[in-house]
Design a protein around this motif. Structure first.
Motif, short mmCIF file in Angstrom:
data_model
loop_
_atom_site.label_atom_id
_atom_site.label_comp_id
_atom_site.label_asym_id
_atom_site.label_seq_id
_atom_site.Cartn_x
_atom_site.Cartn_y
_atom_site.Cartn_z
N UNK A 494 42.98 23.11 -3.55
CA UNK A 494 44.41 22.83 -3.69
C UNK A 494 44.73 22.25 -5.06
N UNK A 495 43.88 21.36 -5.56
CA UNK A 495 44.11 20.82 -6.90
C UNK A 495 44.07 21.92 -7.95
N UNK A 496 43.12 22.85 -7.77
CA UNK A 496 43.04 23.97 -8.69
C UNK A 496 44.29 24.84 -8.63
N UNK A 497 44.82 25.07 -7.42
CA UNK A 497 46.04 25.85 -7.28
C UNK A 497 47.22 25.15 -7.93
N UNK A 498 47.30 23.83 -7.77
CA UNK A 498 48.38 23.07 -8.39
C UNK A 498 48.33 23.21 -9.91
N UNK A 499 47.12 23.21 -10.44
CA UNK A 499 47.00 23.35 -11.90
C UNK A 499 47.41 24.76 -12.33
N UNK A 500 47.03 25.78 -11.57
CA UNK A 500 47.41 27.15 -11.90
C UNK A 500 48.93 27.30 -11.83
N UNK A 501 49.55 26.73 -10.81
CA UNK A 501 51.01 26.79 -10.69
C UNK A 501 51.66 26.15 -11.91
N UNK A 502 51.15 24.98 -12.30
CA UNK A 502 51.70 24.30 -13.47
C UNK A 502 51.54 25.11 -14.74
N UNK A 503 50.40 25.76 -14.89
CA UNK A 503 50.18 26.56 -16.10
C UNK A 503 51.12 27.77 -16.11
N UNK A 504 51.35 28.37 -14.95
CA UNK A 504 52.27 29.50 -14.89
C UNK A 504 53.71 29.07 -15.15
N UNK A 505 54.06 27.87 -14.72
CA UNK A 505 55.39 27.37 -15.05
C UNK A 505 55.56 27.25 -16.56
N UNK A 506 54.51 26.75 -17.23
CA UNK A 506 54.54 26.67 -18.68
C UNK A 506 54.63 28.03 -19.33
N UNK A 507 53.94 29.02 -18.77
CA UNK A 507 53.98 30.39 -19.30
C UNK A 507 55.37 30.99 -19.14
N UNK A 508 55.95 30.82 -17.95
CA UNK A 508 57.29 31.35 -17.68
C UNK A 508 58.31 30.68 -18.59
N UNK A 509 58.19 29.37 -18.78
CA UNK A 509 59.11 28.66 -19.66
C UNK A 509 59.01 29.17 -21.09
N UNK A 510 57.77 29.38 -21.57
CA UNK A 510 57.58 29.88 -22.93
C UNK A 510 58.19 31.26 -23.09
N UNK A 511 57.99 32.13 -22.09
CA UNK A 511 58.58 33.47 -22.15
C UNK A 511 60.11 33.37 -22.16
N UNK A 512 60.65 32.46 -21.36
CA UNK A 512 62.10 32.29 -21.32
C UNK A 512 62.66 31.87 -22.66
#
Length: 527
Positions: A494-512
């Motif tokens: 679960x901690x690993x999934x939380x980190x992946x979710x956070x990294x994808x949020x950063x990726x989506x924000x950068x693309x935006x």
């Protein structure tokens, strides 16, 4: 350090791991290569490879069918022989197949770099780069990076400019190749261009009659003779060329060893080719390349790794087509790039040493160049740099490298221009992505405090919605496939999934931010 590289692929893919060996050699230590037995000759063209260990893949598979105990014994003997002769202290596996992963596990005595197996026998990739290499190889058109750079990064390398120079051709071999060409050519010949007529499948071949018209032009205008190259299985294409062409040619199809082929290619003024191993050979030898990318072939991921090379692809909305599909247009892409377009480009290079800007009717023309970060990139010579397809690949290049390097994704440079329709669609998907990821992030926090089954079901439901959102849009499929790969990897908790979710949020924000959408991460500061 003794570093053993496993690459159980074909001729062209094997040559494309040359920069891996160059960087390993620059860091010191010995290098070795495990390759398929029938491509051991190609491995001999690589520079900086200390030892080659050919694996008889076909014979081993046959032994499995006839006597699996004997096959297992042969497999163990192969592994033990490498360990005794080479004693690898590091293993890099660049082939994602199960068999290559098993081999790497036994040779490494543990997990290898690149594609590995864990102690329980599950596939494990050493980095997001390795995962992305496997994904992009199976899904044409998703990657903004050349496969050479993906090999380097999957190997844990790529921290210096890539050196793609293959083993130098001995002067004596090149002299013999020149004499062979001169003896077969008519009087008055002023040089040679190579024609690689074949490709891995018919749909990826520029028509033989188009090559014939190009051959007539180079002879009639410049007294340059085409040299027909290819494997013995492609002799039929050469016969068709000779029958269709009214100009001389030197036919070496099926008539050279790999060393002889390399010497001939190094003697050419230009190689005109489909997307083939010969194209990569020419790039590695410094021979100028003009290549056609048809059907599933596209230059962004498999183009020639040599600055100044020209890649031509049809200017069609359906190109490149996905693997495993039937063409509804009767392979119209094969005939989209005319002989006249090819002549304009080729003669410009022969006369000036540069491929021209403009003049590519019905084609997208791309020139290879090395970026400041050491990666190979493409610039448009045909005015396609502002198209939505190009703009999207540019966006991915500007954010994906940081993401795959597991760094904070910080968009650089000005916003990228898209058509109003594309910008609207991209912003819509990015906004939905950010909303779902923030919801998923909250659900993960709730699960961490109270892992009830209904909360798990809701979490999985949103997780599937994220994947469905991305996999349903061609632009976002690379993100979707990687999302599945990373979040379902063995050992991800679960901690690993939380980190992946956070990294994808950063990726989506950068693309935006690159499409002028502002802060999509909601001011969370998530990395």
């Amino acid at each position: 350090m003794n570093t053993l590289v496993i690459n159980l692929t074909r001729f062209g893919d094997l040559l494309q791991c040359q920069p891996v060996f160059a960087e390993l050699a620059a860091s010191g230590g010995r290098t070795g290569l495990v390759c398929l037995e029938n491509f051991a000759g190609a491995a001999g063209l690589l520079r900086d490879v200390g030892q080659i260990f050919p694996l008889g893949g076909a014979s081993l598979l046959h032994a499995v069918d006839t006597d699996w105990k004997k096959a297992l014994s042969r497999f163990r003997e192969f592994i033990d022989g490498i360990k005794q002769e080479f004693s690898p202290t590091r293993v890099i596996n660049l082939t994602p197949s199960v068999s290559a992963r098993v081999l790497s596990r036994h040779l490494a005595g543990g997990e290898a770099a690149g594609f590995a197996l864990d102690a329980e026998g599950f596939g494990r990739d050493s980095s997001p780069w390795a995962a992305f290499l496997e994904i992009s190889a199976a899904n044409r058109g998703l990657s903004p990076f050349n496969i050479v750079d993906l090999f380097r990064r999957a190997a844990g390398l790529g921290h210096m400019p890539a050196a793609f120079d293959l083993r130098a051709i001995p002067p004596g071999q090149r002299t013999l190749a020149g004499e062979r060409l001169a003896q077969a050519a008519p009087e008055g010949t002023r040089g040679f261009v190579g024609f690689q007529l074949g490709a891995s499948e018919e749909g990826r071949r520029w028509p033989v009659e188009y090559f014939a018209r190009l051959g007539e032009a180079v002879w009639g205008r410049a007294a340059i003779v085409p040299v027909l190259l290819g494997a013995g299985s492609e002799r039929g294409l050469a016969r068709r060329y000779v029958a269709a062409c009214r100009a001389p040619a030197v036919d070496l199809t099926g008539g050279t060893t790999l060393d002889e082929l390399a010497a001939v290619v190094s003697s050419l003024r230009v190689l005109v080719t489909n997307d083939t191993g010969t194209m990569h050979l020419a790039a590695g030898l410094g021979t100028p390349v003009m290549a056609f990318f048809l059907a599933t072939a596209q230059p962004f991921d498999t183009g020639p790794y040599r600055a100044g090379s020209l890649s031509l692809e049809p200017d069609m909305a359906c190109h490149p087509c996905p693997f495993g599909t039937t063409c509804p247009h009767d392979r119209a892409c094969r005939r989209a790039i005319t002989p006249e377009t090819a002549q304009t480009a080729l003669f410009s290079y022969l006369e000036t040493g540069c491929f021209p800007s403009g003049g590519y009717a019905a084609a997208r023309a791309w020139e290879s160049f090395a970026e400041a970060d050491g990666f190979m990139a493409l610039r448009s010579l045909s005015g396609h740099e502002t198209e939505d397809r190009t703009a999207w690949l540019t966006l991915l290049r500007r954010i994906f490298r940081q993401f795959l390097d597991d760094e904070l994704v910080t968009p650089s440079g000005p916003p990228i221009g898209f058509s109003p329709e594309a910008a609207r669609d991209i912003r819509s998907v990015l906004a939905d992505s950010a909303g779902l990821l923030r919801l998923l992030q909250g659900q993960a926090e709730a699960l961490a405090h109270a892992p009830h089954s209904n909360r798990k079901d809701k979490f999985l439901g949103v997780w599937r919605r994220v994947h469905g959102l991305w996999s349903g849009d061609p632009r976002f499929r690379a993100m979707g496939y990687l999302w599945m790969h990373l979040s379902q990897a063995p050992g991800v908790d679960l901690d690993g999934l939380k980190r992946i979710i956070g990294r994808y949020l950063g990726l989506v924000d950068a693309a935006g931010r690159l499409v002028g959408q502002g802060d999509l991460a909601g001011g969370t500061g998530i990395e």
